[in-house]
Scaffold this motif. Structure first.
Motif, short mmCIF file in Angstrom:
data_model
loop_
_atom_site.label_atom_id
_atom_site.label_comp_id
_atom_site.label_asym_id
_atom_site.label_seq_id
_atom_site.Cartn_x
_atom_site.Cartn_y
_atom_site.Cartn_z
N ARG A 20 34.18 55.85 64.82
CA ARG A 20 35.51 56.24 65.29
C ARG A 20 36.06 57.37 64.44
NH1 ARG A 20 38.49 50.52 66.62
NH2 ARG A 20 37.04 49.92 68.27
N ALA A 21 35.90 57.26 63.14
CA ALA A 21 36.45 58.27 62.24
C ALA A 21 35.76 59.62 62.43
CB ALA A 21 36.32 57.81 60.79
N VAL A 22 34.44 59.65 62.41
CA VAL A 22 33.74 60.93 62.52
C VAL A 22 33.73 61.47 63.95
CG1 VAL A 22 32.31 60.55 60.48
CG2 VAL A 22 31.42 59.93 62.72
N GLY A 23 33.96 60.58 64.93
CA GLY A 23 34.04 60.99 66.33
C GLY A 23 35.45 61.26 66.80
N PHE A 24 36.42 61.08 65.89
CA PHE A 24 37.83 61.35 66.20
C PHE A 24 38.30 60.55 67.41
CE2 PHE A 24 36.06 64.97 63.98
CZ PHE A 24 36.96 65.15 62.94
N ARG A 25 37.94 59.24 67.45
CA ARG A 25 38.34 58.33 68.53
C ARG A 25 39.14 57.19 67.94
NH1 ARG A 25 38.05 58.53 73.88
NH2 ARG A 25 38.05 56.28 73.82
N ARG A 26 40.17 56.78 68.65
CA ARG A 26 40.95 55.63 68.20
C ARG A 26 40.38 54.32 68.71
NH1 ARG A 26 47.04 57.88 69.02
NH2 ARG A 26 46.91 59.41 67.35
N GLY A 27 39.71 54.37 69.85
CA GLY A 27 39.21 53.14 70.44
C GLY A 27 37.83 53.31 71.05
N ASN A 28 37.39 52.26 71.70
CA ASN A 28 36.10 52.26 72.38
C ASN A 28 36.20 53.02 73.71
OD1 ASN A 28 35.08 50.62 70.33
ND2 ASN A 28 35.78 48.77 71.38
N SER A 54 34.39 69.33 70.07
CA SER A 54 35.84 69.52 70.09
C SER A 54 36.57 68.24 70.45
CB SER A 54 36.20 70.61 71.09
OG SER A 54 37.57 70.84 71.11
N PRO A 55 36.97 67.40 69.56
CA PRO A 55 36.58 67.31 68.16
C PRO A 55 35.34 66.43 68.01
CG PRO A 55 38.33 65.74 68.57
CD PRO A 55 38.05 66.47 69.88
N ALA A 56 34.54 66.73 67.04
CA ALA A 56 33.31 65.99 66.78
C ALA A 56 32.80 66.32 65.39
CB ALA A 56 32.25 66.32 67.83
N THR A 57 31.88 65.52 64.94
CA THR A 57 31.19 65.77 63.69
C THR A 57 29.71 65.91 64.03
OG1 THR A 57 32.78 64.48 62.43
CG2 THR A 57 30.65 64.89 61.39
N THR A 58 29.11 66.99 63.56
CA THR A 58 27.69 67.20 63.85
C THR A 58 26.96 67.76 62.64
OG1 THR A 58 26.12 68.25 65.37
CG2 THR A 58 28.09 69.49 64.86
N PRO A 60 23.14 69.11 62.57
CA PRO A 60 22.00 69.31 63.48
C PRO A 60 20.77 68.48 63.11
CG PRO A 60 23.06 71.39 62.99
CD PRO A 60 23.70 70.36 62.09
N SER A 61 20.23 67.82 64.11
CA SER A 61 19.06 66.96 64.03
C SER A 61 19.29 65.67 63.24
CB SER A 61 17.85 67.70 63.45
OG SER A 61 17.48 68.76 64.30
N VAL A 62 20.49 65.45 62.74
CA VAL A 62 20.80 64.25 61.97
C VAL A 62 21.77 63.36 62.73
CG1 VAL A 62 21.76 63.33 59.82
CG2 VAL A 62 20.36 65.40 59.77
N MET A 63 22.94 63.91 63.12
CA MET A 63 23.90 63.14 63.88
C MET A 63 24.85 64.05 64.63
SD MET A 63 26.90 61.64 61.55
CE MET A 63 28.11 62.73 60.84
N ALA A 64 25.31 63.54 65.76
CA ALA A 64 26.34 64.21 66.56
C ALA A 64 27.21 63.10 67.15
CB ALA A 64 25.71 65.05 67.66
N ILE A 65 28.47 63.05 66.70
CA ILE A 65 29.36 61.99 67.17
C ILE A 65 30.70 62.61 67.51
CG2 ILE A 65 30.51 59.82 66.59
CD1 ILE A 65 28.25 59.29 64.58
N GLY A 66 31.12 62.44 68.77
CA GLY A 66 32.41 62.93 69.20
C GLY A 66 32.36 63.54 70.59
N THR A 67 33.37 64.36 70.87
CA THR A 67 33.55 64.97 72.19
C THR A 67 33.03 66.40 72.19
OG1 THR A 67 35.49 63.60 72.59
CG2 THR A 67 35.28 65.58 73.93
N PHE A 76 30.80 62.77 75.76
CA PHE A 76 30.93 62.06 74.48
C PHE A 76 29.55 61.68 74.01
CE2 PHE A 76 31.66 58.65 71.49
CZ PHE A 76 32.71 59.18 70.74
N ALA A 77 29.27 61.94 72.73
CA ALA A 77 27.94 61.69 72.17
C ALA A 77 28.01 60.83 70.92
CB ALA A 77 27.26 63.01 71.84
N VAL A 78 27.03 59.94 70.80
CA VAL A 78 26.76 59.22 69.57
C VAL A 78 25.24 59.32 69.40
CG1 VAL A 78 26.92 57.07 68.28
CG2 VAL A 78 28.67 57.62 69.96
N ILE A 79 24.81 60.40 68.77
CA ILE A 79 23.38 60.69 68.63
C ILE A 79 23.03 60.59 67.15
CG2 ILE A 79 21.56 62.41 68.94
CD1 ILE A 79 23.31 63.65 71.14
N ARG A 80 21.95 59.88 66.87
CA ARG A 80 21.46 59.73 65.50
C ARG A 80 19.99 60.12 65.46
NH1 ARG A 80 25.18 57.09 62.63
NH2 ARG A 80 26.63 55.72 63.70
#
Length: 137
Positions: A20-28, A54-58, A60-67, A76-80
């Motif tokens: 939630r924190a790194v994906g800038f989301r308040r909920g599920n 926008s907004p997201a944390t990425t 490359p090749s490690v993680m991508a979480i957010g919009t 919306f992605a939660v990629i590890r």
């Protein structure tokens, strides 16, 4: 780690506090079953990632979480890493056109979505707590 919950009416992407924190989301994220247009399994979700974070944390090749904003909407992605994932195309969802989720239980999700009738709400994927662990299926 992300958990997918599926019942007869909806799919819920349950995010951990860190996601939630790194994906800038308040909920599920909740999606009605009738809003799921297609579910695809992939060994590399990175090739399906489109648009700009926008907004997201990425990392490359490690993680991508957010919009990710695209020309036509948002994903919306939660990629590890480069692990098995599902790509869920949506129709009529108020926020997203597509969900990209790394899970070792993608095949079980596809099978569960094909079932007709009522199902008890259950934890389809469970937390992915062991990196590189393989599915029992």
């Amino acid at each position: 780690m992300v958990t997918l919950l599926l019942d007869s009416e909806r799919l819920e992407v349950v995010l951990s506090p860190v996601e939630r924190a790194v994906g800038f989301r308040r909920g599920n994220i909740q999606v009605l079953r009738e809003q799921i247009a297609k579910v695809m399994l992939t060994d590399d979700a990175w090739i399906w990632l489109r648009g700009v974070p926008s907004p997201a944390t990425t990392v490359p090749s490690v993680m991508a979480i957010g919009t990710w904003k695209t020309g036509s909407g948002r994903d919306f992605a939660v990629i590890r890493g480069r692990r098995p994932s599902v790509v869920i195309d949506l129709e009529g969802h108020e926020h997203y056109e597509r969900l990209l989720v790394t899970t070792r239980h993608g095949l079980e999700l596809v099978r569960a979505l094909r079932l007709d009738g009522d199902q008890d709400k259950g934890d389809l994927t469970g937390p992915d707590t062991e990196p590189g662990a393989e599915s029992d299926g």
